[in-house]
Design a protein around this motif. Sequence first.
Motif, PDB file in Angstrom:
ATOM      1  N   ASN A 136       5.125  44.515  81.389  1.00 45.33           N
ATOM      2  CA  ASN A 136       4.266  45.175  80.420  1.00 45.33           C
ATOM      3  C   ASN A 136       2.863  45.293  81.007  1.00 45.33           C
ATOM      4  O   ASN A 136       1.995  44.462  80.765  1.00 45.33           O
ATOM      5  CB  ASN A 136       4.258  44.373  79.112  1.00 45.33           C
ATOM      6  CG  ASN A 136       3.455  45.060  78.049  1.00 45.33           C
ATOM      7  OD1 ASN A 136       2.972  46.183  78.256  1.00 45.33           O
ATOM      8  ND2 ASN A 136       3.281  44.397  76.927  1.00 45.33           N
ATOM      9  N   LEU A 137       2.664  46.353  81.790  1.00 45.16           N
ATOM     10  CA  LEU A 137       1.411  46.479  82.523  1.00 45.16           C
ATOM     11  C   LEU A 137       0.254  46.916  81.634  1.00 45.16           C
ATOM     12  O   LEU A 137      -0.896  46.824  82.023  1.00 45.16           O
ATOM     13  CB  LEU A 137       1.569  47.468  83.674  1.00 45.16           C
ATOM     14  CG  LEU A 137       2.544  47.041  84.763  1.00 45.16           C
ATOM     15  CD1 LEU A 137       2.603  48.068  85.857  1.00 45.16           C
ATOM     16  CD2 LEU A 137       2.144  45.701  85.346  1.00 45.16           C
ATOM     17  N   ALA A 157      -2.280  34.658  78.798  1.00 44.78           N
ATOM     18  CA  ALA A 157      -3.114  34.838  79.991  1.00 44.78           C
ATOM     19  C   ALA A 157      -2.278  35.239  81.201  1.00 44.78           C
ATOM     20  O   ALA A 157      -2.804  35.693  82.204  1.00 44.78           O
ATOM     21  CB  ALA A 157      -3.868  33.551  80.291  1.00 44.78           C
ATOM     22  N   LEU A 158      -0.979  35.058  81.075  1.00 45.06           N
ATOM     23  CA  LEU A 158      -0.099  35.317  82.202  1.00 45.06           C
ATOM     24  C   LEU A 158       0.127  36.808  82.368  1.00 45.06           C
ATOM     25  O   LEU A 158       0.542  37.473  81.424  1.00 45.06           O
ATOM     26  CB  LEU A 158       1.234  34.631  81.899  1.00 45.06           C
ATOM     27  CG  LEU A 158       2.033  34.084  83.050  1.00 45.06           C
ATOM     28  CD1 LEU A 158       1.247  33.009  83.762  1.00 45.06           C
ATOM     29  CD2 LEU A 158       3.336  33.521  82.524  1.00 45.06           C
ATOM     30  N   PRO A 159      -0.151  37.363  83.548  1.00 40.99           N
ATOM     31  CA  PRO A 159       0.130  38.783  83.717  1.00 40.99           C
ATOM     32  C   PRO A 159       1.646  39.021  83.695  1.00 40.99           C
ATOM     33  O   PRO A 159       2.389  38.282  84.319  1.00 40.99           O
ATOM     34  CB  PRO A 159      -0.450  39.109  85.097  1.00 40.99           C
ATOM     35  CG  PRO A 159      -0.963  37.857  85.664  1.00 40.99           C
ATOM     36  CD  PRO A 159      -0.660  36.723  84.749  1.00 40.99           C
ATOM     37  N   ASP A 160       2.068  40.017  82.947  1.00 39.60           N
ATOM     38  CA  ASP A 160       3.497  40.281  82.804  1.00 39.60           C
ATOM     39  C   ASP A 160       3.828  41.586  83.532  1.00 39.60           C
ATOM     40  O   ASP A 160       3.269  42.634  83.230  1.00 39.60           O
ATOM     41  CB  ASP A 160       3.824  40.406  81.307  1.00 39.60           C
ATOM     42  CG  ASP A 160       5.295  40.666  81.080  1.00 39.60           C
ATOM     43  OD1 ASP A 160       6.048  40.713  82.072  1.00 39.60           O
ATOM     44  OD2 ASP A 160       5.692  40.826  79.908  1.00 39.60           O
ATOM     45  N   VAL A 161       4.724  41.499  84.491  1.00 37.68           N
ATOM     46  CA  VAL A 161       5.048  42.693  85.282  1.00 37.68           C
ATOM     47  C   VAL A 161       5.761  43.746  84.443  1.00 37.68           C
ATOM     48  O   VAL A 161       5.722  44.932  84.745  1.00 37.68           O
ATOM     49  CB  VAL A 161       5.959  42.337  86.468  1.00 37.68           C
ATOM     50  CG1 VAL A 161       5.914  43.415  87.516  1.00 37.68           C
ATOM     51  CG2 VAL A 161       5.572  41.016  87.062  1.00 37.68           C
ATOM     52  N   HIS A 166      -1.263  44.221  87.562  1.00 35.92           N
ATOM     53  CA  HIS A 166      -2.154  44.407  86.427  1.00 35.92           C
ATOM     54  C   HIS A 166      -3.476  45.041  86.765  1.00 35.92           C
ATOM     55  O   HIS A 166      -4.002  45.820  85.996  1.00 35.92           O
ATOM     56  CB  HIS A 166      -2.389  43.072  85.717  1.00 35.92           C
ATOM     57  CG  HIS A 166      -1.485  42.919  84.554  1.00 35.92           C
ATOM     58  ND1 HIS A 166      -1.846  43.277  83.301  1.00 35.92           N
ATOM     59  CD2 HIS A 166      -0.215  42.500  84.485  1.00 35.92           C
ATOM     60  CE1 HIS A 166      -0.848  43.073  82.484  1.00 35.92           C
ATOM     61  NE2 HIS A 166       0.158  42.605  83.176  1.00 35.92           N
ATOM     62  N   ARG A 201       1.986  51.526  89.192  1.00 32.89           N
ATOM     63  CA  ARG A 201       3.037  51.701  88.185  1.00 32.89           C
ATOM     64  C   ARG A 201       4.339  52.189  88.807  1.00 32.89           C
ATOM     65  O   ARG A 201       5.421  51.714  88.482  1.00 32.89           O
ATOM     66  CB  ARG A 201       2.596  52.679  87.109  1.00 32.89           C
ATOM     67  CG  ARG A 201       1.965  51.947  85.956  1.00 32.89           C
ATOM     68  CD  ARG A 201       0.973  52.794  85.241  1.00 32.89           C
ATOM     69  NE  ARG A 201      -0.077  51.917  84.753  1.00 32.89           N
ATOM     70  CZ  ARG A 201      -0.025  51.314  83.565  1.00 32.89           C
ATOM     71  NH1 ARG A 201       0.965  51.531  82.737  1.00 32.89           N
ATOM     72  NH2 ARG A 201      -0.980  50.508  83.198  1.00 32.89           N
ATOM     73  N   ALA A 211      -7.235  35.074  84.418  1.00 30.41           N
ATOM     74  CA  ALA A 211      -7.345  36.289  83.610  1.00 30.41           C
ATOM     75  C   ALA A 211      -8.814  36.647  83.392  1.00 30.41           C
ATOM     76  O   ALA A 211      -9.198  37.815  83.436  1.00 30.41           O
ATOM     77  CB  ALA A 211      -6.640  36.082  82.272  1.00 30.41           C
ATOM     78  N   ALA A 218      -0.462  45.617  78.707  1.00 32.65           N
ATOM     79  CA  ALA A 218      -1.015  44.510  77.936  1.00 32.65           C
ATOM     80  C   ALA A 218      -2.290  44.015  78.604  1.00 32.65           C
ATOM     81  O   ALA A 218      -2.323  43.814  79.805  1.00 32.65           O
ATOM     82  CB  ALA A 218       0.001  43.377  77.860  1.00 32.65           C
TER      83      ALA A 218
END
Lengths: 330, 326
Positions: B265-266, B259-263, A225, A245, A196, B268
């Motif tokens: 909830n872009l 820290a984990l990217p969450d698909v 992301h 998106r 991150a 965040a």
Amino acid sequence: MSENLISVNNVSVNFDYQENFISKKQKIHAVNNINIKIKKGSFFGLVGESGSGKTTLGRAILGANKISSGNVIFHDDERDYDLTNINKQDLKEYRKKAQLIFQDPYAALSPRMTVRDIIAEPLEVMRITNSRQETDDRVRDIASKCRLNLEHLRRFPHAFSGGQRQRISIARALVSNPKFIVADESVAALDVSIQADILNLLKQLQNELNLTYLFISHDLSVVAHVCDIVAVMYLGHIVEMAPSRKLFKNPKHSYTKALLSSIPSIDPENKSKAIELKGEIPSALNPPSGCVFRTRCPNPCDNCRNGNTEMGLIEVEPGHWVDQCCVNCS
Amino acid sequence: MSHLLEVKNLDVKFDTDEGRITAVENISLSLDQGKVLGIVGESGSGKSVTAKAIMQLNPGNTNYNDDAEIILDNENVLRFTSKDDLKKIRGGKVSMIFQEPMASFAPAIKIGAQMVEQLLIHKDINKNEAKEISINMLQRVGIADAEKRFNQYAFELSGGMRQRAMIAMALSTMPKLLLADEPTTALDVTIQAQVINLIKDIIQEYQMGVIFITHDLGVIAQIADDVAVMYLGSVVEKGPVNKILKNPKHPYTKGLLEALPDVNNLDAPLRPIPGNIPSPLDRPSACVFRTRCPNPCDNCREGKTEMGLMEVEPGHWVDQCCINCG
């Protein structure tokens, strides 16, 4: 002035392959007929499984792989560079403007050079700076932008953790003041907590230094992301391309759907509803005829199954491109 | 009922040129038959060292503390010294699946020969029977043309196939405990989904206990019943997977999740855990997490606290420093 930085037109990359010296020469079709345009200042993502040709395409764009057909054009402010017939002088210029960040920060840094020398090497090799003083200034400048302490510059890479090493790799890639960066799986070898941090750093540097990225990754959640536009590759072909998106909310191609459903959810109650793809990615030596995805497609139409279809992207919504086989199939 | 595996107060230290390194400190874990215990943590947190201690696979410069116990099936593994005793655990009662399947097969010996060899060592059967068991097992893990694959070398198989063959080999001796050390990390997501489903089916069928080591919390959520979160050689939080992932108490667990990217909830932001993992050579005294803790209390900051798990809810254990910190 073009709004695109990189145009990739009908690019294919083949490799010669001979199993042993008496067997027939074959061709590996690593990348097939790819068309992409990378806008200035964008974060362009390229995803796919191993063997899908992501890295080969990235290297082809950097001029590190021979392009078999098609062309790659880099639109600089004053002039365009056509990578397919570029002279040595121009290639040297191009290398200053397009750089690569590697996957493994443990393998990418020479253990016998200090961090200062590692970062300064591109400047010296490309003869960008004229004096040691100037080199030092630029090294210090970029190191602080990449959040490295100045005292770190005197140390050797073994003294650093994975995240710090990746920051050193980034500093080295950026020291020549490039406009275009290919980040090839640059966070794959890092722990999540540090991943991150590196992603945030890449984003921040993009704004500060006006960079354009081609971000290659197999991790969809990371790509979702950071990237503006994502292209999904399968066996050398782009099967779907859309603003990220759109792609993640509403994937159209069955391969993209399967990839997305395969990301394990961190909610223990949401037990996987993964669309399981049968088998594995076929060999690029002998790709399926017609639609390359047909051997693993969950519901191929008859035309597909017999290999009678032809691949090619069509625009289903503004900016959302999907391979036509899949649109016709389902 | 006694547990299948019980690890009590385990310390693992390595003697190196730079001094004695503490890789694992005061770990206690337990595992029942038919359950999956997930161990998560960053690299260097001691996950693999713990697993290797169970099979006594750590190198010669390893020191275990005297009061440590690893009780497998009512026997203390740490007291095993003779080759015959060790044979009982290595490949007999316990099997291990490694991260890199290419590195774990011998490159110049056929897959089949390697599978038969270990069966002959652990089971009282002849070669033909061993071959039959191996081929059945290869089919069971979803390898098509098992007979053809049996006669191939590791390099002729693709990554996913090799990992399946590795699983088949580990299971053919019918171990009671399976140690899976990052078995899906080197695989693509689509293949990872296949392998996770396969391991789940196999646990159902054979009712073995599994320790599943990974740094991927998503994989843990999908496969584990219980989780232990490790940081720099200590377990900082453990409990049922639901509680740990839905209601984490320790700042490190929270940090990992954030820290984990969450698909889904872009928007965040990605929040890294600040700082770097300290080198095991200068392991912080007292609470090991204090150098990266977002809000350490004064006692912690000065290194005056003592680590130790406290039960905050039934079955949910959290390191006490962090509870006091807030």
